[in-house]
Design a protein around this motif. Structure first.
Motif, mmCIF file in Angstrom:
data_model
loop_
_atom_site.group_PDB
_atom_site.id
_atom_site.type_symbol
_atom_site.label_atom_id
_atom_site.label_comp_id
_atom_site.label_asym_id
_atom_site.label_seq_id
_atom_site.Cartn_x
_atom_site.Cartn_y
_atom_site.Cartn_z
ATOM 1 N N PRO A 24 0.833 -1.204 0.000
ATOM 2 C CA PRO A 24 0.000 0.000 0.000
ATOM 3 C C PRO A 24 0.873 1.261 0.000
ATOM 4 O O PRO A 24 1.996 1.253 0.509
ATOM 5 C CB PRO A 24 -0.813 -0.108 1.292
ATOM 6 C CG PRO A 24 -0.229 -1.218 2.069
ATOM 7 C CD PRO A 24 0.665 -2.008 1.191
ATOM 8 N N GLN A 25 0.360 2.335 -0.554
ATOM 9 C CA GLN A 25 1.122 3.574 -0.700
ATOM 10 C C GLN A 25 1.586 4.132 0.639
ATOM 11 O O GLN A 25 2.689 4.648 0.748
ATOM 12 C CB GLN A 25 0.293 4.611 -1.465
ATOM 13 C CG GLN A 25 1.092 5.789 -1.940
ATOM 14 C CD GLN A 25 2.262 5.405 -2.845
ATOM 15 O OE1 GLN A 25 2.168 4.499 -3.653
ATOM 16 N NE2 GLN A 25 3.380 6.085 -2.682
ATOM 17 N N TRP A 26 0.755 4.027 1.688
ATOM 18 C CA TRP A 26 1.169 4.536 2.988
ATOM 19 C C TRP A 26 2.404 3.797 3.500
ATOM 20 O O TRP A 26 3.280 4.388 4.122
ATOM 21 C CB TRP A 26 0.034 4.460 4.008
ATOM 22 C CG TRP A 26 -0.402 3.062 4.341
ATOM 23 C CD1 TRP A 26 -1.424 2.372 3.772
ATOM 24 C CD2 TRP A 26 0.184 2.182 5.312
ATOM 25 N NE1 TRP A 26 -1.509 1.108 4.316
ATOM 26 C CE2 TRP A 26 -0.534 0.971 5.265
ATOM 27 C CE3 TRP A 26 1.241 2.303 6.209
ATOM 28 C CZ2 TRP A 26 -0.224 -0.122 6.078
ATOM 29 C CZ3 TRP A 26 1.542 1.211 7.022
ATOM 30 C CH2 TRP A 26 0.795 0.027 6.948
ATOM 31 N N MET A 27 2.494 2.490 3.210
ATOM 32 C CA MET A 27 3.639 1.702 3.655
ATOM 33 C C MET A 27 4.906 2.122 2.890
ATOM 34 O O MET A 27 5.977 2.250 3.479
ATOM 35 C CB MET A 27 3.378 0.210 3.468
ATOM 36 C CG MET A 27 4.500 -0.665 4.005
ATOM 37 S SD MET A 27 4.236 -2.421 3.721
ATOM 38 C CE MET A 27 2.873 -2.729 4.834
ATOM 39 N N VAL A 28 4.760 2.331 1.594
ATOM 40 C CA VAL A 28 5.895 2.779 0.788
ATOM 41 C C VAL A 28 6.423 4.105 1.331
ATOM 42 O O VAL A 28 7.629 4.286 1.517
ATOM 43 C CB VAL A 28 5.490 2.915 -0.699
ATOM 44 C CG1 VAL A 28 6.578 3.594 -1.511
ATOM 45 C CG2 VAL A 28 5.133 1.556 -1.288
ATOM 46 N N HIS A 29 5.509 5.028 1.613
ATOM 47 C CA HIS A 29 5.889 6.341 2.141
ATOM 48 C C HIS A 29 6.631 6.199 3.475
ATOM 49 O O HIS A 29 7.667 6.843 3.695
ATOM 50 C CB HIS A 29 4.645 7.221 2.302
ATOM 51 C CG HIS A 29 4.924 8.550 2.903
ATOM 52 N ND1 HIS A 29 5.556 9.564 2.205
ATOM 53 C CD2 HIS A 29 4.693 9.032 4.146
ATOM 54 C CE1 HIS A 29 5.686 10.607 2.998
ATOM 55 N NE2 HIS A 29 5.169 10.318 4.174
ATOM 56 N N GLU A 30 6.116 5.376 4.365
ATOM 57 C CA GLU A 30 6.742 5.204 5.684
ATOM 58 C C GLU A 30 8.121 4.565 5.568
ATOM 59 O O GLU A 30 9.058 4.977 6.253
ATOM 60 C CB GLU A 30 5.845 4.366 6.608
ATOM 61 C CG GLU A 30 4.608 5.097 7.065
ATOM 62 C CD GLU A 30 4.927 6.378 7.834
ATOM 63 O OE1 GLU A 30 5.845 6.378 8.684
ATOM 64 O OE2 GLU A 30 4.250 7.389 7.575
#
Length: 187
Positions: A24-30
């Motif tokens: 998920p995009q939030w995981m990539v960002h983190e």
């Protein structure tokens, strides 16, 4: 009105399977934020490294391996930050080896992976200098938390695990290529 092939669903499904699961995009960002924190922590221990990056302030370097990529922008402090979405990279670095096993073998040998570089030569030179000269002293960071003796023991254990893992990977790769492991005589 155009008609769709009844197999378009299967074709799309096959493409998704081949591409692998996407986080998920939030995981990539983190994960990217944590990588930047680690890079900056290491850079802050090397004043010369930060000084070399000062001249590259505002420049963007994009690193890519398979479908994973990360764009880093050099800050006015000589550190890195995640570049804004859609930022045009001044330097494009693509790790051309697609096999995770081959990358692990390269890393365990202490070699650099095969890469393709396009873009700003000065920025590429500074990043190459960083790769060649800046090292993370994990033992020193651990010593701040747990003390010198436990940090040394942990680091020594980690080195042994890394050496054992390197030997295992070398044997595995040698076995796949049809050669004998180095410590055994042919039967």
């Amino acid at each position: 009105m155009a008609t769709q092939s009844p197999f378009s669903f299967l074709e799309n499904l096959a493409q998704r399977i081949v591409a692998g699961p996407q986080p998920p995009q939030w995981m990539v960002h983190e994960v990217q934020q944590r990588v930047v924190l680690l890079l900056n922590h290491v850079l802050m221990q090397e004043r010369e490294a930060m000084g070399r990056l000062l001249g590259q302030s505002g420049r963007v370097a994009r690193v890519q391996w398979r479908q994973f990529s990360m764009a880093l922008q050099v800050t006015p402090a000589g550190l890195f930050n995640v570049a804004a979405p859609g930022a045009q990279p001044d330097l494009q670095i693509v790790v051309t080896e697609t096999s995770p096993l081959a990358l692990a073998q390269t890393a365990l040998r202490g070699d650099k992976p095969t890469i393709s570089i396009q873009g700003d030569v000065q920025l590429a030179g500074e990043i190459n200098w960083l790769v060649d000269h800046v090292r993370w002293d994990l033992e020193e960071d651990l010593a701040r938390i747990v003390g010198d003796a436990p940090a040394h023991a942990i680091a020594q254990g980690a080195r042994r695990v890394t050496q054992a893992l390197g030997a295992f990977v070398a044997r595995f790769a040698g076995g796949r290529a049809g050669s004998q492991p180095p410590d055994r005589a042919p039967s």
